[in-house]
Design an enzyme around this catalytic site. Structure first.
Site, PDB file in Angstrom:
ATOM      1  CG  ASP A 158      -2.072  -0.893   1.170  1.00  0.00           C
ATOM      2  OD1 ASP A 158      -2.123  -1.718   0.237  1.00  0.00           O
ATOM      3  OD2 ASP A 158      -2.940  -0.816   2.062  1.00  0.00           O
ATOM      4  CG  HIS A 304       2.152  -0.230   4.504  1.00  0.00           C
ATOM      5  ND1 HIS A 304       1.927  -1.217   5.429  1.00  0.00           N
ATOM      6  CD2 HIS A 304       0.996   0.476   4.394  1.00  0.00           C
ATOM      7  CE1 HIS A 304       0.682  -1.116   5.881  1.00  0.00           C
ATOM      8  NE2 HIS A 304       0.104  -0.102   5.270  1.00  0.00           N
TER       9      HIS A 304
END
Length: 357
Positions: A158, A304
């Site tokens: 992400d 992430h």
């Protein structure tokens, strides 16, 4: 005391710095999304480091600022005026809110991120959405994991793309010939199209993660529509392909209304069932071990590649992949687990605009 208000718009960030008398210390400065390092250097260049204040719809900048040692505060809607449909309130208004009472704002913590102090709100919104989530999951427009019929698992990343970590993640994935799915923010997808082109060339999935990483329960339907539309347009432009139909809400934030809007837009909301909290930097070994031990057939892993210091995520990736392969998992993009091998444009986005014009 100096106060810096940092706003966002389609073109990047605007910074206004005022003193304790409300006087502007320097002319307003604007920075494109490729120049966040310069923005941070600008703030650190004052004789007295100003408090850096962002609004709650700006979740793409604070992690990197805190990683560089800045003190960052978040101003929530009750501290500010009405927001435009696609932008934060002006930087001067954010700085003025800090001047009125910095103590009323939330000082962000590096290991809690933009959601510092809002964890309860996020948990409450999730609880209030359980019935709607179950119904949309039954209909196939929300997923937290694959079917589990095959020994497959998906790694998802992400908040990017952004150097240096997106490139480093791609390098590790390429070394192991492992595909992943990247949930990209429109702000950085538009700024770094070369990363999205590489993702597409190397067989990775690319999906929508909003433009500026807001908490969805704070958005009106038109505001959400713009976040989705603009991000899908940036992704399609960068890849020369169609807009994605997979979407991940920042922080997992949701309400029954937003889940319905997303489903009506033809988007599949992708959550996760394995989250090592790599963004909190618990250590590369902890991240890798957590994923390998928690993984089950069909798992979707939340990682992430941007939003702050992601060096631990990069360091954890090789042992993570090796551990999963040793356990007999096949690592595939989320799209493959869901059977979405060839995403098509959503029929209509939540604001009534078409994604592909």
């Amino acid at each position: 005391m100096l106060y810096s208000g940092i706003s966002w718009s389609a073109d990047g960030f605007t910074v206004d710095v005022i003193d304790e008398h409300g006087e502007q210390r320097r002319p307003t400065r604007r920075f494109g999304p490729r120049h966040t390092h310069e923005l941070i250097g600008y703030l650190r260049g004052f004789e007295e480091e100003p408090a850096a204040v962002v609004d709650s719809t700006n979740g793409v900048l604070d992690g990197r600022m805190m990683a560089e040692g800045l003190t960052v505060y978040r101003a929530d809607p009750q501290h500010l005026g009405e927001r435009p449909v696609f932008a934060s309130v002006p930087a001067a208004d954010i700085a003025a809110a800090a001047l009125r009472g910095l103590g009323a704002l939330t000082r962000l913590q590096r290991d809690r991120g933009t959601q510092t102090g809002r964890e309860g709100d996020l948990a409450e919104s999730a609880r209030g959405s359980e019935q709607a989530l179950a119904e949309w999951t039954r209909r196939g427009t929300c997923v937290s994991r694959g079917s589990g019929e095959r020994r497959e698992i998906s790694l998802t990343f992400d908040d990017g793309p952004q150097p240096p970590y997106t490139g480093q993640v791609l390098d590790v994935l390429q070394r192991y010939d492992v595909p992943a799915t990247f949930f990209c923010t429109g702000m950085y997808a538009s700024a770094y199209p070369e990363y999205l082109a590489r993702m597409r060339e190397e067989g990775h999935g690319i999906a929508n993660h909003t433009w500026s990483h807001p908490m969805l329960f704070e958005l009106t339907r038109p505001q959400l529509a713009e976040q989705l539309d603009r991000t899908n347009e940036a992704i399609a432009a960068a890849t020369g392909g169609r807009a994605p139909t997979l979407f991940r809400p920042p922080y997992g934030s949701r309400t029954p209304e937003t889940l319905g809007w997303l489903a009506e837009a033809g988007l599949t909301t992708v959550l996760w069932d394995v989250a090592p909290d790599d963004w909190a930097m618990p250590g590369a070994g902890t991240i890798a071990t957590s994923v390998v031990e928690q993984a089950r057939p069909g798992s979707i892993v939340l990682l992430h590649d941007s939003g702050g210091d992601r060096s631990q995520t990069v360091a954890a990736l090789a042992p993570m992949i090796e551990g999963l392969l040793e356990r007999g998992f096949r690592i595939v993009p989320v799209e493959q687990q869901l059977g979405a091998h060839a995403p098509v444009p959503a029929p209509a986005l939540v604001g009534g605009r078409r994604c592909m014009r």
